[in-house]
Design a protein around this motif. Structure first.
Motif, short mmCIF file in Angstrom:
data_model
loop_
_atom_site.label_atom_id
_atom_site.label_comp_id
_atom_site.label_asym_id
_atom_site.label_seq_id
_atom_site.Cartn_x
_atom_site.Cartn_y
_atom_site.Cartn_z
N UNK A 1 39.32 -15.29 -107.72
CA UNK A 1 38.29 -16.32 -107.78
C UNK A 1 38.27 -17.11 -106.47
N UNK A 2 37.08 -17.49 -106.04
CA UNK A 2 36.92 -18.30 -104.83
C UNK A 2 36.18 -19.59 -105.20
N UNK A 7 34.66 -28.49 -96.53
CA UNK A 7 36.07 -28.65 -96.14
C UNK A 7 36.16 -28.70 -94.62
N UNK A 8 36.74 -29.75 -94.10
CA UNK A 8 36.95 -29.91 -92.65
C UNK A 8 37.96 -31.04 -92.48
N UNK A 9 38.40 -31.34 -91.27
CA UNK A 9 39.46 -32.36 -91.12
C UNK A 9 39.11 -33.76 -91.64
N UNK A 10 37.82 -34.09 -91.79
CA UNK A 10 37.45 -35.38 -92.38
C UNK A 10 37.36 -35.31 -93.91
N UNK A 11 37.50 -34.10 -94.46
CA UNK A 11 37.43 -33.92 -95.92
C UNK A 11 38.38 -32.79 -96.30
N UNK A 12 39.67 -33.11 -96.35
CA UNK A 12 40.65 -32.02 -96.51
C UNK A 12 40.97 -31.70 -97.96
N UNK A 13 40.33 -32.37 -98.91
CA UNK A 13 40.31 -31.91 -100.32
C UNK A 13 41.70 -31.60 -100.84
N UNK A 14 42.69 -32.49 -100.59
CA UNK A 14 44.08 -32.16 -100.91
C UNK A 14 44.31 -31.87 -102.40
N UNK A 15 43.79 -32.72 -103.27
CA UNK A 15 44.01 -32.52 -104.71
C UNK A 15 43.38 -31.21 -105.19
N UNK A 16 42.15 -30.98 -104.73
CA UNK A 16 41.45 -29.75 -105.13
C UNK A 16 42.19 -28.52 -104.61
N UNK A 17 42.66 -28.61 -103.36
CA UNK A 17 43.36 -27.47 -102.78
C UNK A 17 44.65 -27.16 -103.56
N UNK A 18 45.39 -28.21 -103.92
CA UNK A 18 46.61 -28.01 -104.72
C UNK A 18 46.28 -27.39 -106.06
N UNK A 19 45.20 -27.86 -106.69
CA UNK A 19 44.77 -27.30 -107.98
C UNK A 19 44.46 -25.81 -107.82
N UNK A 20 43.72 -25.48 -106.76
CA UNK A 20 43.34 -24.08 -106.53
C UNK A 20 44.58 -23.21 -106.33
N UNK A 21 45.54 -23.72 -105.53
CA UNK A 21 46.77 -22.94 -105.30
C UNK A 21 47.50 -22.68 -106.61
N UNK A 22 47.60 -23.71 -107.43
CA UNK A 22 48.34 -23.58 -108.70
C UNK A 22 47.66 -22.59 -109.64
N UNK A 23 46.36 -22.41 -109.49
CA UNK A 23 45.60 -21.61 -110.43
C UNK A 23 45.05 -20.30 -109.85
N UNK A 24 45.59 -19.90 -108.70
CA UNK A 24 45.20 -18.61 -108.13
C UNK A 24 43.76 -18.55 -107.67
N UNK A 25 43.24 -19.68 -107.20
CA UNK A 25 41.85 -19.73 -106.71
C UNK A 25 41.88 -19.90 -105.19
N UNK A 26 41.15 -19.04 -104.49
CA UNK A 26 41.09 -19.12 -103.03
C UNK A 26 40.08 -20.18 -102.61
N UNK A 27 40.53 -21.15 -101.83
CA UNK A 27 39.60 -22.15 -101.31
C UNK A 27 38.86 -21.58 -100.10
N UNK A 28 37.56 -21.83 -100.05
CA UNK A 28 36.74 -21.37 -98.92
C UNK A 28 35.93 -22.56 -98.41
N UNK A 29 35.89 -22.70 -97.09
CA UNK A 29 35.27 -23.88 -96.48
C UNK A 29 33.82 -23.62 -96.11
N UNK A 30 32.93 -24.50 -96.57
CA UNK A 30 31.61 -24.54 -95.91
C UNK A 30 31.52 -25.82 -95.08
N UNK A 31 30.60 -25.79 -94.12
CA UNK A 31 30.54 -26.84 -93.09
C UNK A 31 31.92 -27.12 -92.48
#
Ligand SMILES: NC(=O)c1ccc[n+]([C@@H]2O[C@H](COP(=O)([O-])OP(=O)(O)OC[C@H]3O[C@@H](n4cnc5c(N)ncnc54)[C@H](OP(=O)(O)O)[C@@H]3O)[C@@H](O)[C@H]2O)c1
Length: 117
Positions: A1-2, A7-31
């Motif tokens: 799942x993606x 996602x960029x250095x002004x919006x690093x989405x830490x909580x969401x990224x941790x959630x994705x890692x824990x649940x086997x979801x690949x984070x993909x950056x737009x903009x």
């Protein structure tokens, strides 16, 4: 799942990224380049100078080292080539942390929590 999100250095989405890692979801950056708005940042310029790379390349390398898939957009051939040329250098842990420090939870696109679907 993606999960493709802004996602960029002004919006690093830490909580969401941790959630994705824990649940086997690949984070993909737009903009990933904040639609060009980060390219004149002094801190990123300093890191870019040290590596003899562009600011865009520093941001895209930061994505990769964070294990985030990234899809920058450019209408210019030389920039598309530049944006792909990020596999011959590595940011240090300190540089990664400095870039993380730029986070301001700032969006250039719509916020999915407040969007009229
Ligand atoms: N924005 C959204 O709402 C959204 C939503 C979902 C998916 N996406 C997808 O995400 C991708 C990228 O997002 P985005 O277009 O919003 O923003 P972006 O990739 O963060 O930024 C694109 C801007 O950066 C410039 N740029 C690209 N590479 C550069 C470089 N090496 N040096 C200097 N400037 C550079 C481009 O200008 P030039 O073209 O003049 O080079 C363009 O103005 C697109 O493929 C888009 O389809 C976007």
């Amino acid at each position: 799942m993606i999960n493709q999100v802004e996602y960029h250095p002004r919006l690093s989405q830490n909580d969401l990224h941790e959630f994705c890692k824990r649940n086997g979801i690949q984070l993909e950056a737009w903009s990933p380049l904040m639609q060009g708005q980060l390219l004149d940042n002094d801190i990123l310029h300093e890191i870019a100078r040290k590596h003899n790379k562009s600011v865009a390349q520093i941001i895209l390398r930061w994505d990769l080292q964070n294990e985030v898939v990234t899809i920058p957009k450019s209408t210019k051939e030389h920039r598309i080539i530049e944006n792909a040329n990020v596999f011959d250098f590595e940011l240090t842990n300190e540089e990664m942390d400095v870039i993380h420090g730029l986070n301001q939870n700032l969006r250039v696109g719509p916020d999915p929590d407040n969007f009229d679907f």
